[in-house]
Design an enzyme around this catalytic site. Sequence first.
Site, PDB file in Angstrom:
ATOM      1  N   GLY A  14       0.892  -1.214  -0.115  1.00 15.59           N
ATOM      2  CA  GLY A  14       0.044  -0.022   0.007  1.00 15.59           C
ATOM      3  C   GLY A  14       0.792   1.140  -0.139  1.00 15.59           C
ATOM      4  O   GLY A  14       0.534   2.411   0.273  1.00 15.59           O
ATOM      5  N   ASN A  16       1.924   3.078  -2.314  1.00 13.91           N
ATOM      6  CA  ASN A  16       1.509   4.217  -3.503  1.00 13.91           C
ATOM      7  C   ASN A  16       0.347   4.829  -2.771  1.00 13.91           C
ATOM      8  O   ASN A  16      -0.095   5.842  -2.875  1.00 13.91           O
ATOM      9  CB  ASN A  16       1.300   3.627  -4.636  1.00 13.91           C
ATOM     10  CG  ASN A  16       2.582   3.711  -5.696  1.00 13.91           C
ATOM     11  OD1 ASN A  16       2.828   4.565  -6.013  1.00 13.91           O
ATOM     12  ND2 ASN A  16       2.979   2.320  -5.906  1.00 13.91           N
ATOM     13  N   LEU A 102      -9.682  -8.113 -13.755  1.00 10.27           N
ATOM     14  CA  LEU A 102     -11.175  -7.358 -13.499  1.00 10.27           C
ATOM     15  C   LEU A 102     -12.071  -7.990 -14.532  1.00 10.27           C
ATOM     16  O   LEU A 102     -11.599  -8.081 -15.922  1.00 10.27           O
ATOM     17  CB  LEU A 102     -11.132  -5.973 -13.284  1.00 10.27           C
ATOM     18  CG  LEU A 102     -10.117  -5.473 -12.151  1.00 10.27           C
ATOM     19  CD1 LEU A 102     -10.008  -4.010 -12.326  1.00 10.27           C
ATOM     20  CD2 LEU A 102     -10.838  -5.724 -10.980  1.00 10.27           C
ATOM     21  N   ASN A 114      -5.542   3.018 -13.089  1.00 11.49           N
ATOM     22  CA  ASN A 114      -4.585   2.175 -12.609  1.00 11.49           C
ATOM     23  C   ASN A 114      -3.202   2.508 -12.710  1.00 11.49           C
ATOM     24  O   ASN A 114      -2.817   3.026 -13.873  1.00 11.49           O
ATOM     25  CB  ASN A 114      -4.542   0.669 -13.440  1.00 11.49           C
ATOM     26  CG  ASN A 114      -3.833  -0.204 -12.792  1.00 11.49           C
ATOM     27  OD1 ASN A 114      -3.829  -0.675 -11.502  1.00 11.49           O
ATOM     28  ND2 ASN A 114      -3.280  -1.072 -13.768  1.00 11.49           N
ATOM     29  N   HIS A 116       0.971   1.165 -13.381  1.00  9.33           N
ATOM     30  CA  HIS A 116       1.395  -0.276 -13.739  1.00  9.33           C
ATOM     31  C   HIS A 116       2.894   0.009 -13.743  1.00  9.33           C
ATOM     32  O   HIS A 116       3.419   1.066 -14.251  1.00  9.33           O
ATOM     33  CB  HIS A 116       1.151  -0.623 -15.059  1.00  9.33           C
ATOM     34  CG  HIS A 116       1.537  -2.001 -15.411  1.00  9.33           C
ATOM     35  ND1 HIS A 116       1.004  -3.113 -14.681  1.00  9.33           N
ATOM     36  CD2 HIS A 116       2.475  -2.216 -16.328  1.00  9.33           C
ATOM     37  CE1 HIS A 116       1.722  -4.014 -15.271  1.00  9.33           C
ATOM     38  NE2 HIS A 116       2.581  -3.563 -16.208  1.00  9.33           N
ATOM     39  N   GLU A 149     -11.413  -2.901 -20.355  1.00  8.99           N
ATOM     40  CA  GLU A 149     -11.677  -4.490 -20.271  1.00  8.99           C
ATOM     41  C   GLU A 149     -10.252  -5.347 -20.410  1.00  8.99           C
ATOM     42  O   GLU A 149     -10.467  -6.369 -19.944  1.00  8.99           O
ATOM     43  CB  GLU A 149     -12.768  -4.646 -21.344  1.00  8.99           C
ATOM     44  CG  GLU A 149     -14.096  -4.281 -20.658  1.00  8.99           C
ATOM     45  CD  GLU A 149     -15.357  -4.802 -21.443  1.00  8.99           C
ATOM     46  OE1 GLU A 149     -15.078  -5.976 -22.024  1.00  8.99           O
ATOM     47  OE2 GLU A 149     -16.555  -4.371 -21.397  1.00  8.99           O
ATOM     48  N   ASP A 152      -4.270  -4.089 -18.393  1.00 10.43           N
ATOM     49  CA  ASP A 152      -3.169  -2.838 -18.657  1.00 10.43           C
ATOM     50  C   ASP A 152      -2.743  -2.371 -19.919  1.00 10.43           C
ATOM     51  O   ASP A 152      -2.103  -2.056 -20.547  1.00 10.43           O
ATOM     52  CB  ASP A 152      -1.659  -3.520 -18.148  1.00 10.43           C
ATOM     53  CG  ASP A 152      -1.757  -4.317 -16.939  1.00 10.43           C
ATOM     54  OD1 ASP A 152      -2.248  -3.511 -15.996  1.00 10.43           O
ATOM     55  OD2 ASP A 152      -1.012  -5.342 -16.786  1.00 10.43           O
ATOM     56  N   HIS A 178       9.556   2.528  -7.837  1.00 12.47           N
ATOM     57  CA  HIS A 178       8.848   2.868  -7.061  1.00 12.47           C
ATOM     58  C   HIS A 178       8.935   4.514  -6.469  1.00 12.47           C
ATOM     59  O   HIS A 178       7.823   5.231  -6.473  1.00 12.47           O
ATOM     60  CB  HIS A 178       8.949   2.287  -5.263  1.00 12.47           C
ATOM     61  CG  HIS A 178       8.578   0.719  -5.582  1.00 12.47           C
ATOM     62  ND1 HIS A 178       7.381   0.355  -6.262  1.00 12.47           N
ATOM     63  CD2 HIS A 178       9.172  -0.220  -5.124  1.00 12.47           C
ATOM     64  CE1 HIS A 178       7.277  -0.791  -6.223  1.00 12.47           C
ATOM     65  NE2 HIS A 178       8.382  -1.272  -5.333  1.00 12.47           N
TER      66      HIS A 178
END
Length: 199
Positions: A14, A16, A102, A114, A116, A149, A152, A178
């Site tokens: 967690g 981020n 998902l 999102n 990545h 859908e 990534d 990071h």
Amino acid sequence: MKTHKLFILFSGTGSNMINLIRTLHLHEFVDNTGCACRIEVVGTLCNNPQAKGIQALQEFHIPCVVLSHKGLERHEYDTLLVREIKRYDPTLCVLSGFMRILTPIFTQHIRAINIHPSFLPYHKGAHAIKDSFESNQDFGGVSVHWVSEELDSGTIIMQEKLPKITGESLQDFESRIHTLEYKLFPQALLEALGLRARN
Ligand code: GAR
């Protein structure tokens, strides 16, 4: 003052998510009409009851729903997930290290972004840092994109390359990825909401 409500999904450390909370939560910004507004992280959700991020959240007094995926089919889980998220009526849902594939049940009902840890479209999937480290390319990178859908693959909001350093270990490369994430993710999130910092 208008409030943009964020709902964050995570699965592990967690870091981020905590960075987003520290840099954006209850801070004021300006929208593209010049109006002041603020961001509030109204809730979070984790699919892994052992995740370190659950502990890390405690000091912020932001609700955390723990919804394990154990024993559930993907469509069953996503139905429950969408229901939980909708209870918080967020402006935007943020996938911050949420390690789930998902289904359309999620992607058709939730507007989400999102992060990545690669320069998409290179190195999609769950092992992006190791895959880009081991590739012949002389760069890694970080991408923030709209969730679609296909895994990534949604429209890029922001991305940046990270040049490799000769002789660097995987651990050092990962740590630099990071650091780049902590810079890029809040910027991309503001971009997605059409906001900028107040002068
Ligand atoms: C981050 O590096 C994020 O980019 C990645 O998981 C990590 C979560 O770390 N996400 C993916 O790989 C998504 N496919 P954190 O929990 O410390 O933020």
